[in-house]
Design an enzyme around this catalytic site. Structure first.
Site, PDB file in Angstrom:
ATOM      1  N   ALA A 175     -18.101 -12.271  52.784  1.00 15.17           N
ATOM      2  CA  ALA A 175     -17.717 -13.681  52.743  1.00 15.17           C
ATOM      3  C   ALA A 175     -16.547 -13.861  51.795  1.00 15.17           C
ATOM      4  O   ALA A 175     -16.432 -13.162  50.792  1.00 15.17           O
ATOM      5  CB  ALA A 175     -18.884 -14.555  52.285  1.00 15.17           C
ATOM      6  N   ASP A 176     -15.693 -14.806  52.130  1.00 18.04           N
ATOM      7  CA  ASP A 176     -14.622 -15.199  51.227  1.00 18.04           C
ATOM      8  C   ASP A 176     -14.981 -16.465  50.465  1.00 18.04           C
ATOM      9  O   ASP A 176     -14.455 -16.701  49.384  1.00 18.04           O
ATOM     10  CB  ASP A 176     -13.324 -15.396  52.011  1.00 18.04           C
ATOM     11  CG  ASP A 176     -12.698 -14.068  52.388  1.00 18.04           C
ATOM     12  OD1 ASP A 176     -11.759 -13.657  51.701  1.00 18.04           O
ATOM     13  OD2 ASP A 176     -13.169 -13.430  53.347  1.00 18.04           O
TER      14      ASP A 176
END
Length: 392
Positions: free
Chosen positions: A267-268
């Site tokens: 995930a960013d």
């Protein structure tokens, strides 16, 4: 031994240039925050944890150089202002990944606190920053290993399929699909989603890892495949549009006899409600997982969780240049595929066609079965709600 993408000693920082992988292994020196800004923006380094660490350490190197050459102000407030300005500049390199902004805020608070201490000089403010940035590097590797162990345990307890071989301990093996690159090349080491795969492999519980090509930047085929081969992990590369067919198959041949039990991605940015911004294509994989009854997991350190962003609708999505879709770069090879020549860029699209190239999409929390962090796996309550505030 896993790959090392970031090498640091005080006053010196080098990054593995990921634009040249898997064909060339070249480490680029970074001497300043400006060097790091360009490396991050050009995606010579990428992955939310990695860009935060590289940004922080690049400024540590710059401050060390300034202090060594007696070029820092003796006034603590002047040094604090210098650091805060450079941190703000670094955050602008890639806006979607929260780790960079989170790190900048945390480092800024440390610097501010040190600058207010009576009798402290400019060099001591810089030293406080450098020490804090160095701790980030150490903490990320530790956290990634914890993510790997927690995720592997959860997968073996919740995502086992009845079909497939057994490990030496009698534990059924699993096959896992991952997207983009979330390993040593995206972090300080070991990885998040790929760290879970590494942990499964280390315990003999992994039958096979599948990785997507991850167009248009091909982080899967260039980087994840490179890491999997480097670590001798049994793995198969697929193009992005093969994922549905893979999940639909009960068997893929004698060497690939286990159906996919889980899709694990990085995930960013994770919003407070669990909505997850990650590499474009993640949302589609989550939809496929739901349809096929496959567990869908997000692996990320708590620094990726942004409790100030309430839902995915509030996440700014970076858009990348058209040329990343219409052109592709790689070394020239012979007709038989042998030999590596000079790097060349070729066009793969019709001239004049319009292009939309978002770097990320947002997967709704409703499609996420669990969020793997360094303190355990967060699951939804009986009402289908994540309570991420409980892990802080």
């Amino acid at each position: 031994m896993t790959l090392v993408a970031i090498t640091y000693t005080r006053g010196s920082l080098h990054i593995l240039n990921q634009l040249l992988l898997p064909h060339q292994t070249t480490y680029d020196p970074l001497h300043s925050a400006r060097d790091a800004w360009h490396a991050i923006h050009e995606m010579r380094v990428r992955g939310a944890p990695a860009i935060a660490i590289v940004a922080a350490l690049s400024l540590a190197v710059e401050l060390h150089t300034l202090a060594t050459n007696n070029q820092l102000s003796a006034e603590p407030k002047d040094v604090e202002l210098l650091i805060l300005e450079k941190l703000e500049f670094l955050v602008s390199s890639r806006p979607t990944a929260v780790n960079l902004a989170e790190a900048a805020g945390r480092l800024g608070r440390i610097v501010n606190g040190r600058a207010q201490v009576q009798g402290v000089g400019g060099n001591e403010v810089a030293e406080a920053y450098i020490e804090a940035a160095e701790r980030m590097l150490e903490d990320d590797v530790r956290d990634n290993r914890a993510i790997g162990e927690s995720g592997a345990k959860w997968v073996l307890e919740h995502a086992i399929t009845t079909k497939g071989s057994m490990s030496g301990t009698g534990q059924a093996k699993v096959a896992v699909l991952t997207h983009c690159n979330t390993g040593s090349l995206a972090t300080a080491g070991y990885g998040t989603a790929l760290g879970v795969i590494r942990s499964l492999h280390a315990t003999g519980s992994l039958e096979r890892a599948y990785c997507t090509e991850t167009r248009p930047y091909n982080q899967g085929s260039r980087l994840t495949a490179f890491e999997l081969v480097h670590d001798n992990i049994p793995a198969t590369l697929i193009t992005d549009n093969m994922a549905a067919a893979l999940l639909a198959r009960q068997s893929a041949g004698p060497a690939q006899s286990v159906g996919v039990s889980a899709i694990i991605v990085g995930a960013d940015r994770v919003a407070a409600n669990g909505d997850t911004a990650n590499k474009i294509g993640t949302y589609g994989l989550a939809v496929l997982a739901k349809y096929h009854g496959v567990k869908f997991l997000v692996a990320a350190p708590r620094t990726t969780i942004d409790m100030n962003t309430k839902t995915g609708a509030d996440i700014v999505i970076e858009e990348r240049p058209e040329k990343e879709v219409t052109k592709i770069r790689g070394p020239r090879v012979g007709e038989e595929g042998n030999g590596l020549g000079a790097m060349e860029t070729i066009t793969v699209a019709a001239d004049g066609i319009g292009v939309w190239n978002p770097a990320f999409d947002v997967t709704p929390a409703a499609l996420v079965d669990g969020i793997i962090t360094e303190v355990g796996v967060v699951e939804k309550d009986g009402s289908g709600v994540f309570h991420l505030e409980r892990i802080f």
